[in-house]
Motif scaffolding. Structure first.
Motif, PDB file in Angstrom:
ATOM      1  N   MET A 138       0.854  -1.181   0.000  1.00  0.00           N
ATOM      2  CA  MET A 138       0.000   0.000   0.000  1.00  0.00           C
ATOM      3  C   MET A 138       0.896   1.239   0.000  1.00  0.00           C
ATOM      4  N   PRO A 139       0.635   2.180  -0.885  1.00  0.00           N
ATOM      5  CA  PRO A 139       1.463   3.387  -0.919  1.00  0.00           C
ATOM      6  C   PRO A 139       1.203   4.271   0.305  1.00  0.00           C
ATOM      7  N   LEU A 140       2.147   5.147   0.577  1.00  0.00           N
ATOM      8  CA  LEU A 140       1.968   6.106   1.663  1.00  0.00           C
ATOM      9  C   LEU A 140       0.805   7.037   1.354  1.00  0.00           C
ATOM     10  N   ARG A 141       0.163   7.542   2.407  1.00  0.00           N
ATOM     11  CA  ARG A 141      -0.938   8.487   2.252  1.00  0.00           C
ATOM     12  C   ARG A 141      -0.624   9.732   3.070  1.00  0.00           C
ATOM     13  N   LEU A 142      -1.094  10.862   2.625  1.00  0.00           N
ATOM     14  CA  LEU A 142      -0.926  12.105   3.363  1.00  0.00           C
ATOM     15  C   LEU A 142      -1.827  12.074   4.588  1.00  0.00           C
ATOM     16  N   HIS A 143      -1.278  12.372   5.759  1.00  0.00           N
ATOM     17  CA  HIS A 143      -2.031  12.359   7.006  1.00  0.00           C
ATOM     18  C   HIS A 143      -2.273  13.774   7.507  1.00  0.00           C
ATOM     19  N   HIS A 144      -1.194  14.528   7.719  1.00  0.00           N
ATOM     20  CA  HIS A 144      -1.295  15.912   8.166  1.00  0.00           C
ATOM     21  C   HIS A 144      -0.342  16.780   7.366  1.00  0.00           C
ATOM     22  N   ILE A 145      -0.720  17.999   7.188  1.00  0.00           N
ATOM     23  CA  ILE A 145       0.212  19.045   6.788  1.00  0.00           C
ATOM     24  C   ILE A 145       0.597  19.701   8.108  1.00  0.00           C
ATOM     25  N   VAL A 146       1.890  19.833   8.389  1.00  0.00           N
ATOM     26  CA  VAL A 146       2.346  20.368   9.665  1.00  0.00           C
ATOM     27  C   VAL A 146       2.837  21.797   9.458  1.00  0.00           C
ATOM     28  N   ILE A 147       2.352  22.698  10.307  1.00  0.00           N
ATOM     29  CA  ILE A 147       2.763  24.094  10.272  1.00  0.00           C
ATOM     30  C   ILE A 147       3.397  24.429  11.614  1.00  0.00           C
ATOM     31  N   ASP A 148       4.643  24.909  11.570  1.00  0.00           N
ATOM     32  CA  ASP A 148       5.313  25.375  12.782  1.00  0.00           C
ATOM     33  C   ASP A 148       4.669  26.676  13.230  1.00  0.00           C
ATOM     34  N   ALA A 149       4.514  26.851  14.542  1.00  0.00           N
ATOM     35  CA  ALA A 149       3.811  28.038  15.049  1.00  0.00           C
ATOM     36  C   ALA A 149       4.356  28.457  16.409  1.00  0.00           C
ATOM     37  N   HIS A 150       4.266  29.750  16.686  1.00  0.00           N
ATOM     38  CA  HIS A 150       4.563  30.272  18.020  1.00  0.00           C
ATOM     39  C   HIS A 150       3.310  30.188  18.891  1.00  0.00           C
ATOM     40  N   ASP A 151       2.180  30.568  18.338  1.00  0.00           N
ATOM     41  CA  ASP A 151       0.904  30.555  19.055  1.00  0.00           C
ATOM     42  C   ASP A 151       0.046  29.441  18.459  1.00  0.00           C
ATOM     43  N   LEU A 152       0.235  28.226  18.947  1.00  0.00           N
ATOM     44  CA  LEU A 152      -0.476  27.075  18.381  1.00  0.00           C
ATOM     45  C   LEU A 152      -1.984  27.251  18.369  1.00  0.00           C
ATOM     46  N   PRO A 153      -2.629  27.554  19.520  1.00  0.00           N
ATOM     47  CA  PRO A 153      -4.083  27.681  19.488  1.00  0.00           C
ATOM     48  C   PRO A 153      -4.558  28.836  18.612  1.00  0.00           C
ATOM     49  N   GLY A 154      -3.825  29.945  18.627  1.00  0.00           N
ATOM     50  CA  GLY A 154      -4.229  31.105  17.829  1.00  0.00           C
ATOM     51  C   GLY A 154      -4.145  30.832  16.345  1.00  0.00           C
TER      52      GLY A 154
END
Length: 123
Positions: A1-17
């Motif tokens: 089975m090929p790999l699948r995209l799970h998450h796009i990850v974004i680095d952040a200072h204010d995670l909840p914001g």
């Protein structure tokens, strides 16, 4: 089975914001919120989401990867205005002004584009 995209990850200072900003932009929900990770997506069964992870350094250069967003042609101007009201800003990355997209940045400076919708071909 090929790999699948799970998450796009974004680095952040204010995670909840930043997660709230993107959830509002996309009409998504916050799916999980921890000290070192916030995940958003359309719903818990969605195959792909966006994960926000903490970073200490300051963003210094143009993103090597960015999101292209689209909507109907009739809604495009209103959607750009809505996203600007949420905290985005216009960004100049060398556009000529003739492009079919508008370059914006989120509150932490991550560039993204609002592009014209694809034309539907009638055969």
């Amino acid at each position: 089975m090929p790999l699948r995209l799970h998450h796009i990850v974004i680095d952040a200072h204010d995670l909840p914001g930043l997660a709230r900003f993107w959830a509002q932009v996309l009409g998504w929900k916050i799916l999980s919120e921890r000290d070192r990770e916030v995940v958003i997506g359309p719903d818990v069964t969605a195959p792909v989401g966006i994960c926000f992870m903490p970073v200490a350094d300051v963003k210094a250069v143009k993103n090597r990867l960015h999101l292209d967003l689209t909507c109907t042609a009739e809604d495009r101007v209103d959607e750009i205005e809505r996203v600007l009201a949420l905290g985005a800003r216009h960004v100049d990355v060398g556009q000529s002004g003739e492009e079919s997209w508008v370059v914006l940045a989120d509150p932490e400076g991550n560039e993204f584009c609002v592009i014209r919708p694809k034309r539907t071909l009638i055969l």
